[in-house]
Design an enzyme around this catalytic site. Structure first.
Site, mmCIF file in Angstrom:
data_model
loop_
_atom_site.group_PDB
_atom_site.id
_atom_site.type_symbol
_atom_site.label_atom_id
_atom_site.label_comp_id
_atom_site.label_asym_id
_atom_site.label_seq_id
_atom_site.Cartn_x
_atom_site.Cartn_y
_atom_site.Cartn_z
ATOM 1 N N ASP A 102 3.782 -2.412 6.788
ATOM 2 C CA ASP A 102 3.624 -3.388 5.715
ATOM 3 C C ASP A 102 4.414 -3.023 4.470
ATOM 4 O O ASP A 102 5.202 -3.818 3.973
ATOM 5 C CB ASP A 102 2.134 -3.591 5.380
ATOM 6 C CG ASP A 102 1.394 -2.283 5.098
ATOM 7 O OD1 ASP A 102 2.025 -1.210 5.133
ATOM 8 O OD2 ASP A 102 0.178 -2.340 4.850
ATOM 9 N N ASP A 105 6.248 2.774 0.278
ATOM 10 C CA ASP A 105 5.794 3.118 -1.064
ATOM 11 C C ASP A 105 6.387 4.500 -1.417
ATOM 12 O O ASP A 105 7.568 4.583 -1.742
ATOM 13 C CB ASP A 105 4.260 3.087 -1.044
ATOM 14 C CG ASP A 105 3.612 3.231 -2.395
ATOM 15 O OD1 ASP A 105 4.188 2.808 -3.398
ATOM 16 O OD2 ASP A 105 2.494 3.780 -2.465
ATOM 17 N N LYS A 133 8.664 -0.696 -2.384
ATOM 18 C CA LYS A 133 8.517 -0.376 -3.811
ATOM 19 C C LYS A 133 9.442 0.821 -4.098
ATOM 20 O O LYS A 133 8.988 1.974 -4.081
ATOM 21 C CB LYS A 133 7.081 0.036 -4.136
ATOM 22 C CG LYS A 133 6.007 -0.994 -3.833
ATOM 23 C CD LYS A 133 4.648 -0.409 -4.267
ATOM 24 C CE LYS A 133 3.490 -1.207 -3.762
ATOM 25 N NZ LYS A 133 2.193 -0.582 -4.098
ATOM 26 N N PHE A 154 0.109 -2.940 -7.198
ATOM 27 C CA PHE A 154 -0.733 -2.891 -6.007
ATOM 28 C C PHE A 154 -0.940 -4.328 -5.535
ATOM 29 O O PHE A 154 -1.357 -5.192 -6.292
ATOM 30 C CB PHE A 154 -2.079 -2.225 -6.274
ATOM 31 C CG PHE A 154 -2.761 -1.858 -4.985
ATOM 32 C CD1 PHE A 154 -2.429 -0.691 -4.323
ATOM 33 C CD2 PHE A 154 -3.690 -2.715 -4.414
ATOM 34 C CE1 PHE A 154 -3.016 -0.375 -3.095
ATOM 35 C CE2 PHE A 154 -4.288 -2.411 -3.192
ATOM 36 C CZ PHE A 154 -3.949 -1.234 -2.541
ATOM 37 N N VAL A 155 -0.611 -4.568 -4.277
ATOM 38 C CA VAL A 155 -0.623 -5.940 -3.766
ATOM 39 C C VAL A 155 -1.595 -6.084 -2.589
ATOM 40 O O VAL A 155 -1.845 -5.121 -1.851
ATOM 41 C CB VAL A 155 0.789 -6.385 -3.333
ATOM 42 C CG1 VAL A 155 1.676 -6.590 -4.541
ATOM 43 C CG2 VAL A 155 1.422 -5.385 -2.374
HETATM 44 P P1 XMP Z 1 3.558 5.577 1.574
HETATM 45 O O1 XMP Z 1 3.233 6.020 0.163
HETATM 46 O O2 XMP Z 1 3.296 6.652 2.568
HETATM 47 O O3 XMP Z 1 2.484 4.481 1.811
HETATM 48 O O4 XMP Z 1 4.935 4.981 1.655
HETATM 49 C C1 XMP Z 1 2.665 3.444 2.672
HETATM 50 C C2 XMP Z 1 1.317 2.826 2.956
HETATM 51 O O5 XMP Z 1 0.505 2.766 1.768
HETATM 52 C C3 XMP Z 1 -0.203 1.559 1.725
HETATM 53 N N1 XMP Z 1 0.118 0.858 0.482
HETATM 54 C C4 XMP Z 1 -0.464 -0.272 0.067
HETATM 55 N N2 XMP Z 1 -1.422 -1.031 0.639
HETATM 56 N N3 XMP Z 1 -1.261 -2.550 -1.172
HETATM 57 C C5 XMP Z 1 -1.808 -2.188 0.002
HETATM 58 O O6 XMP Z 1 -2.658 -2.909 0.509
HETATM 59 C C6 XMP Z 1 -0.299 -1.825 -1.810
HETATM 60 O O7 XMP Z 1 0.175 -2.211 -2.889
HETATM 61 C C7 XMP Z 1 0.107 -0.611 -1.150
HETATM 62 N N4 XMP Z 1 1.044 0.333 -1.469
HETATM 63 C C8 XMP Z 1 1.006 1.219 -0.431
HETATM 64 C C9 XMP Z 1 0.217 0.782 2.941
HETATM 65 O O8 XMP Z 1 -0.739 0.935 3.955
HETATM 66 C C10 XMP Z 1 1.503 1.402 3.381
HETATM 67 O O9 XMP Z 1 1.703 1.313 4.766
#
Ligand code: XMP
Length: 178
Positions: A102, A105, A133, A154-155
């Site tokens: 999804d 981040d 992001k 945060f979405v």
């Molecule tokens: P990293 O930091 O490992 O994280 O790249 C990736 C996972 O973090 C979750 N994630 C979010 N989930 N809204 C969400 O519902 C957000 O804004 C968000 N930012 C990160 C997500 O599961 C992603 O796969």
């Protein structure tokens, strides 16, 4: 107390159009054997993306598998501890994998998952994320295919949650701490 933004960040119409573009681009550029979808947040995106792939003999032979990865718990801030399940039972030897998640981040989740897939003998791994992001990145990781770049927000919606709520919303919304 969290509330939704007054307007969606991405409407269902905009998401639908972009997912169609992604499906068509991937179909032309990458002859993959298997989709690996990262639950839970990418379940809606994965379903729409799969239906956007070009149909034909090759597409009938492709497999789809689901793994679970979580590092957030009931928070908008990652716990930093990545838990992955379902990967070890997959037969990935010599297969070309399309990994669908999804959000990209910090990049830690995707980096770890790509490493695991390669270590299980996959011939190639390409990644596709709905949202990126870039300002949040902590490790060197870019997706091969990306729906939209967004700011550090945060979405929720379109499969994305806060504490397992909001996933069923068709649009993507920003969640604000009020
Ligand atoms: P990293 O930091 O490992 O994280 O790249 C990736 C996972 O973090 C979750 N994630 C979010 N989930 N809204 C969400 O519902 C957000 O804004 C968000 N930012 C990160 C997500 O599961 C992603 O796969």
């Amino acid at each position: 107390m969290y509330t939704l933004s007054p307007m969606p960040l991405k409407t269902a119409e905009a998401i639908g159009a972009r997912v169609q573009e992604l499906g068509q681009a991937i179909s032309v550029e990458y002859d993959f054997d298997m989709v690996i979808s990262v639950l839970t947040g990418s379940f809606v995106f994965t379903a729409d993306l799969c239906r956007a792939f070009a149909q034909g003999e090759k597409n009938t032979q492709r497999e789809i598998r689901f793994i679970k990865a979580s590092s957030y718990g009931n928070s908008t801030v990652s716990s930093g501890e990545l838990k992955v399940s379902g990967m070890e039972s997959l037969d990935l030897k010599e297969k070309k994998i399309l990994l669908v998640d999804d959000i990209l981040d910090t990049g830690r989740t995707l980096l770890a998952l790509v490493g695991m897939i390669k270590s299980q003998g996959a011939a190639e791994v390409r990644s596709c994320v709905l949202l990126d992001k870039p300002s949040r990145r902590q490790v060197h990781m870019e997706a091969d295919y990306c729906g939209f770049e967004i700011d550090d927000l945060f979405v929720v919606g379109y499969g994305l949650d806060y504490s397992d709520k909001y996933r069923l919303l068709p649009d993507i919304w920003t969640l604000k701490n009020s």
